[in-house]
Design a protein around this motif. Sequence first.
Motif: not given
Length: 83
Positions: A2-13, A49-58
Amino acid sequence: MVTNEFCVEMTQRYIQKRYGKVRNAPKLVAVKRGWSMVPFKNWLYGKNAPRMQDLITLMADCPELEKEIIKTVKETRKCLQEL
């Protein structure tokens, strides 16, 4: 791995799937969740990518994103066990 770019792309999708067709989505979602519009726009357009607390909300708001993250965690766990 897992890379930061992967996390950004997954969240965006998944954010695009959930909110991409909603008019004024950054403003509506940011106000509803108590976020600034700028970070949400950055996630929506794949800038970071979002911060952890924002990712949990998403994840709570988007079950598809939650499932994808859980799947990614399981796959990563398998890779780590092989080391």
